[in-house]
Design an enzyme around this catalytic site. Structure first.
Site, PDB file in Angstrom:
ATOM      1  N   SER A   5      -1.271  13.616  14.106  1.00 35.73           N
ATOM      2  CA  SER A   5      -0.445  13.530  12.901  1.00 35.73           C
ATOM      3  C   SER A   5      -1.096  14.408  11.848  1.00 35.73           C
ATOM      4  O   SER A   5      -2.291  14.703  11.910  1.00 35.73           O
ATOM      5  CB  SER A   5      -0.315  12.078  12.421  1.00 35.73           C
ATOM      6  OG  SER A   5      -1.585  11.462  12.274  1.00 35.73           O
ATOM      7  N   GLU A   7      -1.427  15.401   7.574  1.00 36.24           N
ATOM      8  CA  GLU A   7      -1.269  14.885   6.214  1.00 36.24           C
ATOM      9  C   GLU A   7      -1.131  16.025   5.217  1.00 36.24           C
ATOM     10  O   GLU A   7      -1.869  17.003   5.252  1.00 36.24           O
ATOM     11  CB  GLU A   7      -2.478  14.021   5.848  1.00 36.24           C
ATOM     12  CG  GLU A   7      -2.380  13.389   4.462  1.00 36.24           C
ATOM     13  CD  GLU A   7      -3.451  12.350   4.237  1.00 36.24           C
ATOM     14  OE1 GLU A   7      -3.534  11.406   5.055  1.00 36.24           O
ATOM     15  OE2 GLU A   7      -4.216  12.486   3.257  1.00 36.24           O
ATOM     16  N   TYR A  39       0.139   9.975  -2.036  1.00 39.20           N
ATOM     17  CA  TYR A  39       0.655   9.328  -3.247  1.00 39.20           C
ATOM     18  C   TYR A  39      -0.462   9.360  -4.279  1.00 39.20           C
ATOM     19  O   TYR A  39      -1.552   8.827  -4.035  1.00 39.20           O
ATOM     20  CB  TYR A  39       1.010   7.882  -2.891  1.00 39.20           C
ATOM     21  CG  TYR A  39       1.992   7.185  -3.794  1.00 39.20           C
ATOM     22  CD1 TYR A  39       3.334   7.545  -3.806  1.00 39.20           C
ATOM     23  CD2 TYR A  39       1.592   6.116  -4.596  1.00 39.20           C
ATOM     24  CE1 TYR A  39       4.251   6.864  -4.595  1.00 39.20           C
ATOM     25  CE2 TYR A  39       2.496   5.429  -5.386  1.00 39.20           C
ATOM     26  CZ  TYR A  39       3.822   5.804  -5.380  1.00 39.20           C
ATOM     27  OH  TYR A  39       4.734   5.127  -6.156  1.00 39.20           O
ATOM     28  N   ALA A  41      -2.954   9.044  -7.662  1.00 43.45           N
ATOM     29  CA  ALA A  41      -3.611   7.899  -8.296  1.00 43.45           C
ATOM     30  C   ALA A  41      -2.661   7.171  -9.236  1.00 43.45           C
ATOM     31  O   ALA A  41      -1.996   7.783 -10.071  1.00 43.45           O
ATOM     32  CB  ALA A  41      -4.843   8.378  -9.074  1.00 43.45           C
ATOM     33  N   ARG A  96      -4.490   1.082  -1.216  1.00 37.69           N
ATOM     34  CA  ARG A  96      -4.746   0.653  -2.592  1.00 37.69           C
ATOM     35  C   ARG A  96      -4.518   1.811  -3.538  1.00 37.69           C
ATOM     36  O   ARG A  96      -3.983   1.657  -4.630  1.00 37.69           O
ATOM     37  CB  ARG A  96      -6.197   0.161  -2.733  1.00 37.69           C
ATOM     38  CG  ARG A  96      -6.509  -0.411  -4.120  1.00 37.69           C
ATOM     39  CD  ARG A  96      -7.990  -0.498  -4.399  1.00 37.69           C
ATOM     40  NE  ARG A  96      -8.553   0.800  -4.766  1.00 37.69           N
ATOM     41  CZ  ARG A  96      -9.817   0.994  -5.129  1.00 37.69           C
ATOM     42  NH1 ARG A  96     -10.648  -0.024  -5.139  1.00 37.69           N
ATOM     43  NH2 ARG A  96     -10.244   2.190  -5.443  1.00 37.69           N
ATOM     44  N   ASP A  98      -6.117   5.630  -5.265  1.00 38.51           N
ATOM     45  CA  ASP A  98      -7.190   5.952  -6.197  1.00 38.51           C
ATOM     46  C   ASP A  98      -6.874   5.391  -7.576  1.00 38.51           C
ATOM     47  O   ASP A  98      -5.716   5.294  -7.982  1.00 38.51           O
ATOM     48  CB  ASP A  98      -7.364   7.467  -6.307  1.00 38.51           C
ATOM     49  CG  ASP A  98      -7.874   8.080  -5.009  1.00 38.51           C
ATOM     50  OD1 ASP A  98      -8.559   7.363  -4.256  1.00 38.51           O
ATOM     51  OD2 ASP A  98      -7.573   9.254  -4.756  1.00 38.51           O
ATOM     52  N   LYS A 154      -6.033  -6.796   5.848  1.00 31.97           N
ATOM     53  CA  LYS A 154      -4.863  -5.915   5.832  1.00 31.97           C
ATOM     54  C   LYS A 154      -4.096  -5.995   7.153  1.00 31.97           C
ATOM     55  O   LYS A 154      -2.863  -6.017   7.173  1.00 31.97           O
ATOM     56  CB  LYS A 154      -5.296  -4.471   5.549  1.00 31.97           C
ATOM     57  CG  LYS A 154      -5.770  -4.237   4.118  1.00 31.97           C
ATOM     58  CD  LYS A 154      -6.026  -2.774   3.821  1.00 31.97           C
ATOM     59  CE  LYS A 154      -7.340  -2.287   4.331  1.00 31.97           C
ATOM     60  NZ  LYS A 154      -7.668  -0.912   3.834  1.00 31.97           N
ATOM     61  N   PHE A 205     -15.199  16.773  -2.711  1.00 30.75           N
ATOM     62  CA  PHE A 205     -14.359  15.711  -2.155  1.00 30.75           C
ATOM     63  C   PHE A 205     -15.207  14.641  -1.484  1.00 30.75           C
ATOM     64  O   PHE A 205     -14.965  13.443  -1.642  1.00 30.75           O
ATOM     65  CB  PHE A 205     -13.375  16.295  -1.126  1.00 30.75           C
ATOM     66  CG  PHE A 205     -12.330  17.199  -1.705  1.00 30.75           C
ATOM     67  CD1 PHE A 205     -11.931  17.099  -3.027  1.00 30.75           C
ATOM     68  CD2 PHE A 205     -11.735  18.178  -0.910  1.00 30.75           C
ATOM     69  CE1 PHE A 205     -10.959  17.933  -3.556  1.00 30.75           C
ATOM     70  CE2 PHE A 205     -10.769  19.025  -1.426  1.00 30.75           C
ATOM     71  CZ  PHE A 205     -10.380  18.900  -2.755  1.00 30.75           C
ATOM     72  N   HIS A 255      -5.781  12.314  13.177  1.00 32.17           N
ATOM     73  CA  HIS A 255      -4.994  12.526  11.964  1.00 32.17           C
ATOM     74  C   HIS A 255      -5.678  13.626  11.168  1.00 32.17           C
ATOM     75  O   HIS A 255      -6.811  13.473  10.709  1.00 32.17           O
ATOM     76  CB  HIS A 255      -4.933  11.227  11.140  1.00 32.17           C
ATOM     77  CG  HIS A 255      -4.104  11.317   9.901  1.00 32.17           C
ATOM     78  ND1 HIS A 255      -2.729  11.309   9.912  1.00 32.17           N
ATOM     79  CD2 HIS A 255      -4.469  11.402   8.586  1.00 32.17           C
ATOM     80  CE1 HIS A 255      -2.269  11.375   8.680  1.00 32.17           C
ATOM     81  NE2 HIS A 255      -3.303  11.452   7.849  1.00 32.17           N
TER      82      HIS A 255
END
Length: 274
Positions: A5, A7, A39, A41, A96, A98, A154, A205, A255
């Site tokens: 996959s 990202e 998505y 922060a 959750r 950032d 989770k 990073f 991924h």
């Protein structure tokens, strides 16, 4: 065959979104299970994430969104999930997320566990939910075992799979996987992999995310930092070897954190015979 996959992050402009469609199409030959779109922060890219998913899906690409609670209420979150379902999305990466810069941890009162439970409680449609996992321990975790405990919660809330933070030490992943299994986490745990293309960005990073760059690797990358081609060639060799070790060790998939750049990921995938 190993499942892969890819990202992406949502571009800021329409031109960037059009370029991203072409990037996704360049990677389509590797038959990815899905392409995920991050998505920002605190939900800062909510609209751009949605627009990017729409663009990709209209081009025939199986794009799925990342989602975090941010500052939204339950109804707003569920309305967004339903909007994605209306687009044909059958998977969400629930995180959750950032914390916005300067907001502090107090700003984040909703965790991925809460988001997974909310979706399972209020959405009846079939929907796969992936969650994040951290082989080298989440930066906010008190202990490694506490971090695994959060992951277990989770999964117990309804997550059906995990995607890990990237790393460069395969043994960290295998050790983490074994501890997860011993703790009763029996869903697939897919390792996340970051191609190496820029030394300064990688260090920035990684330090922020709590990712360890092994000392030998950091020194070698530092030596090559002024020679872009040599660094990328070496980085490709390192990450290809990492992926092969993961696959040989039973990882259910890979991924790739593409950073919206097809070439480095494609080269690694070709090296693996994908």
């Amino acid at each position: 065959m190993v499942e892969v996959s890819f990202e992406f992050f949502p571009p800021r402009t329409q031109r960037g979104r059009a370029n991203l469609v072409r990037t996704a199409q360049r990677l389509a030959g590797f038959l990815p299970t899905f392409y995920s779109v991050t998505y920002g922060a605190g939900g800062s890219t909510r609209d751009r994430t949605l627009a990017t998913v729409v663009d990709l899906r209209e081009a025939g690409i199986n794009a799925v969104p990342h989602l975090s609670w941010g500052g939204d209420d339950e109804d707003t979150v569920i309305a967004l999930v339903n909007e994605y379902l209306g687009l044909g999305v059958d998977r969400i990466v629930a995180l959750r997320g950032d914390v916005p810069s300067g907001a502090g941890l107090a700003r984040t009162v909703r965790h991925a566990e809460d988001l997974v439970r909310l979706i399972r409680d209020r959405i009846d449609a079939p929907l796969a939910i992936e969650v994040g996992a951290y082989p080298e321990v989440h930066p906010d975790a008190a202990t490694a075992q506490a971090d695994i405990g959060f992951l277990k919660r989770k999964v117990d809330a309804g997550a059906g799979g995990c995607i890990t933070q990237y790393f460069y030490n395969a043994e960290a992943f295998f050790h983490f996987r074994d501890r997860c299994r011993a703790s009763g986490i029996d869903v697939p745990i897919v390792p996340g992999v970051m191609p190496i293309t820029n030394y300064a960005n990688l260090v920035k990073f990684s330090d922020k995310a709590g990712v360890d760059i092994p000392r030998w690797l950091r020194w070698r990358l530092d030596e090559l930092k002024d020679d872009d081609q040599a660094l990328r060639t070496f980085g490709c060799e390192v990450v290809t070897a990492l992926c092969q070790t993961l696959v040989d060790g039973g990882a259910p998939g890979i991924h790739f954190y593409t950073m919206n750049n097809a070439a480095p990921t494609a080269e690694i995938a070709r090296n693996l015979g994908l």
